[in-house]
Write an enzyme that holds these catalytic residues in place. Structure first.
Site, PDB file in Angstrom:
ATOM      1  N   THR A 134     -51.075 -51.344 -28.990  1.00 11.72           N
ATOM      2  CA  THR A 134     -49.785 -51.315 -29.684  1.00 11.72           C
ATOM      3  C   THR A 134     -48.869 -52.451 -29.225  1.00 11.72           C
ATOM      4  OG1 THR A 134     -47.770 -49.984 -29.871  1.00 11.72           O
ATOM      5  CG2 THR A 134     -49.058 -49.648 -27.897  1.00 11.72           C
ATOM      6  N   ASP A 135     -47.894 -52.781 -30.068  1.00 11.39           N
ATOM      7  CA  ASP A 135     -46.891 -53.784 -29.666  1.00 11.39           C
ATOM      8  C   ASP A 135     -45.956 -53.241 -28.579  1.00 11.39           C
ATOM      9  OD1 ASP A 135     -45.423 -51.992 -31.217  1.00 11.39           O
ATOM     10  OD2 ASP A 135     -44.631 -53.486 -32.608  1.00 11.39           O
ATOM     11  N   GLU A 136     -45.939 -51.916 -28.389  1.00 11.79           N
ATOM     12  CA  GLU A 136     -44.979 -51.330 -27.431  1.00 11.79           C
ATOM     13  C   GLU A 136     -45.251 -51.755 -25.989  1.00 11.79           C
ATOM     14  OE1 GLU A 136     -43.800 -47.320 -27.921  1.00 11.79           O
ATOM     15  OE2 GLU A 136     -43.926 -47.406 -30.090  1.00 11.79           O
ATOM     16  N   TYR A 173     -45.767 -43.408 -22.816  1.00 11.10           N
ATOM     17  CA  TYR A 173     -46.789 -43.753 -23.812  1.00 11.10           C
ATOM     18  C   TYR A 173     -47.193 -45.222 -23.682  1.00 11.10           C
ATOM     19  CZ  TYR A 173     -48.573 -45.520 -28.273  1.00 11.10           C
ATOM     20  OH  TYR A 173     -49.315 -46.183 -29.230  1.00 11.10           O
ATOM     21  N   SER A 174     -46.198 -46.130 -23.706  1.00 13.21           N
ATOM     22  CA  SER A 174     -46.559 -47.556 -23.690  1.00 13.21           C
ATOM     23  C   SER A 174     -47.144 -47.958 -22.339  1.00 13.21           C
ATOM     24  CB  SER A 174     -45.380 -48.444 -24.089  1.00 13.21           C
ATOM     25  OG  SER A 174     -44.234 -48.157 -23.347  1.00 13.21           O
ATOM     26  N   LYS A 177     -50.766 -47.011 -22.557  1.00 17.37           N
ATOM     27  CA  LYS A 177     -51.519 -47.948 -23.397  1.00 17.37           C
ATOM     28  C   LYS A 177     -51.703 -49.291 -22.664  1.00 17.37           C
ATOM     29  CE  LYS A 177     -52.794 -47.540 -27.117  1.00 17.37           C
ATOM     30  NZ  LYS A 177     -54.077 -46.992 -27.686  1.00 17.37           N
TER      31      LYS A 177
HETATM   32  P1  NAD Z   1     -52.813 -40.143 -34.094  1.00 14.78           P
HETATM   33  O1  NAD Z   1     -52.037 -39.409 -33.049  1.00 14.78           O
HETATM   34  O2  NAD Z   1     -52.494 -39.914 -35.530  1.00 14.78           O
HETATM   35  O3  NAD Z   1     -54.373 -39.858 -33.910  1.00 14.78           O
HETATM   36  C1  NAD Z   1     -54.992 -39.838 -32.668  1.00 14.78           C
HETATM   37  C2  NAD Z   1     -56.373 -39.228 -32.827  1.00 14.78           C
HETATM   38  O4  NAD Z   1     -57.008 -39.240 -31.539  1.00 14.78           O
HETATM   39  C3  NAD Z   1     -56.368 -37.786 -33.311  1.00 14.78           C
HETATM   40  O5  NAD Z   1     -57.330 -37.593 -34.312  1.00 14.78           O
HETATM   41  C4  NAD Z   1     -56.718 -36.985 -32.058  1.00 14.78           C
HETATM   42  O6  NAD Z   1     -57.387 -35.769 -32.330  1.00 14.78           O
HETATM   43  C5  NAD Z   1     -57.613 -37.975 -31.332  1.00 14.78           C
HETATM   44  N1  NAD Z   1     -57.645 -37.715 -29.882  1.00 14.78           N
HETATM   45  C6  NAD Z   1     -56.593 -37.539 -29.058  1.00 14.78           C
HETATM   46  N2  NAD Z   1     -57.017 -37.297 -27.795  1.00 14.78           N
HETATM   47  C7  NAD Z   1     -58.375 -37.335 -27.835  1.00 14.78           C
HETATM   48  C8  NAD Z   1     -59.382 -37.197 -26.855  1.00 14.78           C
HETATM   49  N3  NAD Z   1     -59.108 -36.926 -25.583  1.00 14.78           N
HETATM   50  N4  NAD Z   1     -60.674 -37.319 -27.235  1.00 14.78           N
HETATM   51  C9  NAD Z   1     -60.988 -37.593 -28.532  1.00 14.78           C
HETATM   52  N5  NAD Z   1     -60.083 -37.713 -29.493  1.00 14.78           N
HETATM   53  C10 NAD Z   1     -58.770 -37.604 -29.171  1.00 14.78           C
HETATM   54  O7  NAD Z   1     -52.666 -41.679 -33.712  1.00 14.78           O
HETATM   55  P2  NAD Z   1     -52.515 -42.962 -34.646  1.00 14.78           P
HETATM   56  O8  NAD Z   1     -51.090 -43.154 -34.978  1.00 14.78           O
HETATM   57  O9  NAD Z   1     -53.530 -42.921 -35.710  1.00 14.78           O
HETATM   58  O10 NAD Z   1     -52.905 -44.104 -33.581  1.00 14.78           O
HETATM   59  C11 NAD Z   1     -54.265 -44.458 -33.370  1.00 14.78           C
HETATM   60  C12 NAD Z   1     -54.337 -45.560 -32.325  1.00 14.78           C
HETATM   61  O11 NAD Z   1     -53.604 -46.685 -32.766  1.00 14.78           O
HETATM   62  C13 NAD Z   1     -53.740 -45.164 -30.977  1.00 14.78           C
HETATM   63  O12 NAD Z   1     -54.539 -45.726 -29.969  1.00 14.78           O
HETATM   64  C14 NAD Z   1     -52.356 -45.795 -30.988  1.00 14.78           C
HETATM   65  O13 NAD Z   1     -51.938 -46.094 -29.682  1.00 14.78           O
HETATM   66  C15 NAD Z   1     -52.622 -47.048 -31.796  1.00 14.78           C
HETATM   67  N6  NAD Z   1     -51.472 -47.569 -32.569  1.00 14.78           N
HETATM   68  C16 NAD Z   1     -50.748 -46.755 -33.387  1.00 14.78           C
HETATM   69  C17 NAD Z   1     -49.705 -47.299 -34.152  1.00 14.78           C
HETATM   70  C18 NAD Z   1     -48.898 -46.448 -35.093  1.00 14.78           C
HETATM   71  O14 NAD Z   1     -47.916 -46.929 -35.651  1.00 14.78           O
HETATM   72  N7  NAD Z   1     -49.251 -45.200 -35.355  1.00 14.78           N
HETATM   73  C19 NAD Z   1     -49.412 -48.659 -34.042  1.00 14.78           C
HETATM   74  C20 NAD Z   1     -50.166 -49.460 -33.165  1.00 14.78           C
HETATM   75  C21 NAD Z   1     -51.209 -48.909 -32.443  1.00 14.78           C
HETATM   76  O1  DAU Z   2     -44.888 -49.837 -32.509  1.00 12.15           O
HETATM   77  C1  DAU Z   2     -46.094 -49.143 -32.606  1.00 12.15           C
HETATM   78  C2  DAU Z   2     -45.870 -47.694 -32.267  1.00 12.15           C
HETATM   79  O2  DAU Z   2     -45.178 -47.116 -33.363  1.00 12.15           O
HETATM   80  C3  DAU Z   2     -47.152 -46.932 -31.984  1.00 12.15           C
HETATM   81  O3  DAU Z   2     -47.775 -47.471 -30.849  1.00 12.15           O
HETATM   82  C4  DAU Z   2     -46.876 -45.446 -31.780  1.00 12.15           C
HETATM   83  O4  DAU Z   2     -48.090 -44.741 -31.618  1.00 12.15           O
HETATM   84  C5  DAU Z   2     -46.154 -44.923 -33.000  1.00 12.15           C
HETATM   85  O5  DAU Z   2     -45.808 -43.565 -32.811  1.00 12.15           O
HETATM   86  C6  DAU Z   2     -44.893 -45.742 -33.266  1.00 12.15           C
HETATM   87  O6  DAU Z   2     -43.906 -45.520 -32.219  1.00 12.15           O
HETATM   88  P1  DAU Z   2     -42.351 -45.339 -32.547  1.00 12.15           P
HETATM   89  O7  DAU Z   2     -41.721 -44.634 -31.428  1.00 12.15           O
HETATM   90  O8  DAU Z   2     -41.759 -46.640 -32.971  1.00 12.15           O
HETATM   91  O9  DAU Z   2     -42.473 -44.406 -33.876  1.00 12.15           O
HETATM   92  P2  DAU Z   2     -41.605 -43.139 -34.348  1.00 12.15           P
HETATM   93  O10 DAU Z   2     -42.026 -42.849 -35.758  1.00 12.15           O
HETATM   94  O11 DAU Z   2     -41.655 -42.032 -33.360  1.00 12.15           O
HETATM   95  O12 DAU Z   2     -40.119 -43.699 -34.365  1.00 12.15           O
HETATM   96  C7  DAU Z   2     -39.760 -44.834 -35.157  1.00 12.15           C
HETATM   97  C8  DAU Z   2     -38.289 -45.125 -34.861  1.00 12.15           C
HETATM   98  O13 DAU Z   2     -37.493 -44.057 -35.409  1.00 12.15           O
HETATM   99  C9  DAU Z   2     -37.962 -45.175 -33.390  1.00 12.15           C
HETATM  100  O14 DAU Z   2     -36.972 -46.168 -33.175  1.00 12.15           O
HETATM  101  C10 DAU Z   2     -37.373 -43.794 -33.088  1.00 12.15           C
HETATM  102  C11 DAU Z   2     -36.713 -43.408 -34.400  1.00 12.15           C
HETATM  103  N1  DAU Z   2     -36.722 -41.959 -34.716  1.00 12.15           N
HETATM  104  C12 DAU Z   2     -37.905 -41.296 -34.682  1.00 12.15           C
HETATM  105  C13 DAU Z   2     -37.960 -39.945 -34.960  1.00 12.15           C
HETATM  106  C14 DAU Z   2     -39.282 -39.191 -34.902  1.00 12.15           C
HETATM  107  C15 DAU Z   2     -35.540 -41.313 -35.069  1.00 12.15           C
HETATM  108  O15 DAU Z   2     -34.466 -41.931 -35.140  1.00 12.15           O
HETATM  109  N2  DAU Z   2     -35.598 -39.973 -35.352  1.00 12.15           N
HETATM  110  C16 DAU Z   2     -36.762 -39.252 -35.303  1.00 12.15           C
HETATM  111  O16 DAU Z   2     -36.748 -38.030 -35.548  1.00 12.15           O
END
Ligand code: NAD
Ligand code: DAU
Length: 367
Positions: A134-136, A173-174, A177
């Site tokens: 992730t970018d975080e 979290y970050s 990662k």
């Molecule tokens: P998500 O939370 O929707 O899905 C995570 C999946 O991993 C789920 O299906 C869960 O069951 C599985 N999982 C969790 N723990 C596990 C374990 N111990 N063993 C096997 N499976 C397990 O996550 P996402 O948003 O799809 O993110 C996927 C990946 O991409 C992550 O590594 C996250 O850090 C990265 N990422 C996410 C975003 C974003 O915006 N969502 C952005 C950049 C990177």
């Molecule tokens: O940047 C990549 C990341 O983006 C991924 O690595 C993470 O897995 C993914 O969850 C996401 O993280 P964020 O914290 O940016 O996403 P989230 O949707 O939780 O929040 C987006 C923004 O909105 C953040 O600035 C917090 C704000 N927010 C979020 C929630 C859930 C609110 O203001 N209110 C809310 O209820």
């Protein structure tokens, strides 16, 4: 024939990656390894679950013996590792689970791949361990143009995260990662494992668990529930449509340079409050309400602890070296996304009720 293990394939991004690979590469065998935590949902893959080149295995990546057995029995050539705990707010409440899954789970997978690949006559030849990050991990950028400069490359600041930006994670979290990224690179540097790491910005689109900003708020607008905006809503995130992330993963898995890092993003920065206003307008319109009628649902709440101010990814290297670009403009992507959640209320109800989990737990109990 190539066998690829995709971890976390029942989650949001993972399900799009699994679908893309299963459909695009019928000659590959795709093994989806997922523990099915609250965030994993096999309903995300209903349309491809019967394909002959697809297999689901319910397993925990922290279970080293199981990971090693899977590598051996399935003869894994490649790993695309997405399984993780992914929600920042949960990491603030429960950091141990994040260290367990994201750090130790990644290490377990790396070690299993290492032992399996090193046991083969060809060793690491033709193998690939691709870690999705992730970018975080880069920390937070300043907001040097608070009002937004729509003509600039970075509307809210000229600084971007590039592949060489120093890691400065702020949330548990970050931090987890970042730690896993370091382990992946260490396995290349120490053992010669062919690894790749990519760091992507915020994803949006269908099948995202409704604890994250966009699906949570669409659902709340529909049901006229308050929209809890953290702080003043001034934080900036850089949004990419999830299918474009899956396309980037496909390109990098096949063409990326071993031991390299690529940033993935769409140069699409938005302040949270502007995203929220856009979601209200689009959702109201698609529901046949007066556009903007639900603006009074916006409720400013206590800020997230350690809330990163601005993320902005520079993905120029990926475009220049591998030719990847996002395919969708944000306006089109957000319209598609709102429409999808409005058309899939059953999916939202199921994931929030937990019924789906009990159903699949029973279905896979004896496998
Ligand atoms: P998500 O939370 O929707 O899905 C995570 C999946 O991993 C789920 O299906 C869960 O069951 C599985 N999982 C969790 N723990 C596990 C374990 N111990 N063993 C096997 N499976 C397990 O996550 P996402 O948003 O799809 O993110 C996927 C990946 O991409 C992550 O590594 C996250 O850090 C990265 N990422 C996410 C975003 C974003 O915006 N969502 C952005 C950049 C990177
Ligand atoms: O940047 C990549 C990341 O983006 C991924 O690595 C993470 O897995 C993914 O969850 C996401 O993280 P964020 O914290 O940016 O996403 P989230 O949707 O939780 O929040 C987006 C923004 O909105 C953040 O600035 C917090 C704000 N927010 C979020 C929630 C859930 C609110 O203001 N209110 C809310 O209820």
């Amino acid at each position: 024939m190539k066998t690829i293990i995709i971890t976390g394939g029942a989650g949001f991004i993972g399900s799009h990656v699994v679908r893309l690979f299963v459909e695009k590469y019928p000659e590959y065998k795709i093994i989806n390894v997922d523990k099915l935590t609250y965030a994993g949902n096999l309903a995300n893959l209903k349309d491809i679950e019967d394909r002959p080149n697809y297999e689901f295995v319910k397993a925990d990546i922290c279970d080293f013996d199981k990971m090693y057995e899977l590598m051996q029995t399935r003869k894994a050539d490649g790993i695309i590792h997405l399984a993780a705990e992914s929600h920042v707010d949960r990491s603030i409440k429960d950091p141990f689970t994040f260290a367990q899954t994201n750090v130790l789970g990644t290490l377990s997978l790396l070690q299993a791949a290492k032992l399996y690949w090193e046991s083969l006559p060809e060793g690491y030849e033709g193998k690939r361990f691709y870690h999705i990050s992730t970018d975080e991990v880069y920390g937070a950028l300043e907001l040097t143009k608070p009002e937004g400069d729509k003509d600039g490359r970075g509307p809210y600041g000229d600084e971007f995260f590039v592949e060489t930006t120093k890691y400065t994670p702020h949330s548990p979290y970050s931090a987890s990662k970042a730690s896993s990224d370091h382990f992946v690179r260490a396995f290349h540097d120490t053992y010669g494992m062919p690894t790749i790491v990519t760091n992507c910005s915020n994803n949006y689109g269908p099948y995202q668990f409704p604890e994250k900003l966009i699906p949570l708020f669409i659902n709340n607008i529909r049901h006229r529930k308050p929209l809890p905006v953290y702080g003043k809503g001034e934080n900036v995130r850089d949004w990419l449509y999830v299918v474009d992330h899956a396309r980037a993963i496909d390109t990098i898995f096949h063409k990326g340079r071993i031991a390299d890092t690529y940033n993935i993003g769409g140069f699409n920065e938005w302040k949270n409050i502007d995203i929220v206003r856009t979601l209200i307008r689009v959702t109201d319109r698609l529901l046949g309400r007066e556009e903007g009628a639900d603006m009074d649902l916006i409720t400013y709440v206590t800020d997230r602890a350690g809330h990163d101010l601005r993320y902005a990814i520079d993905s120029t290297k990926l475009k220049r070296e591998l030719g990847w670009e996002p395919s969708l403009q944000f306006e089109e992507g957000i319209e598609k996304t709102v429409r999808w959640y409005l058309d899939n209320q059953d999916w939202l109800d199921n994931v929030t009720s937990g019924d789906y989990q009990q159903y699949y737990e029973k279905m896979y109990a004896n496998r």
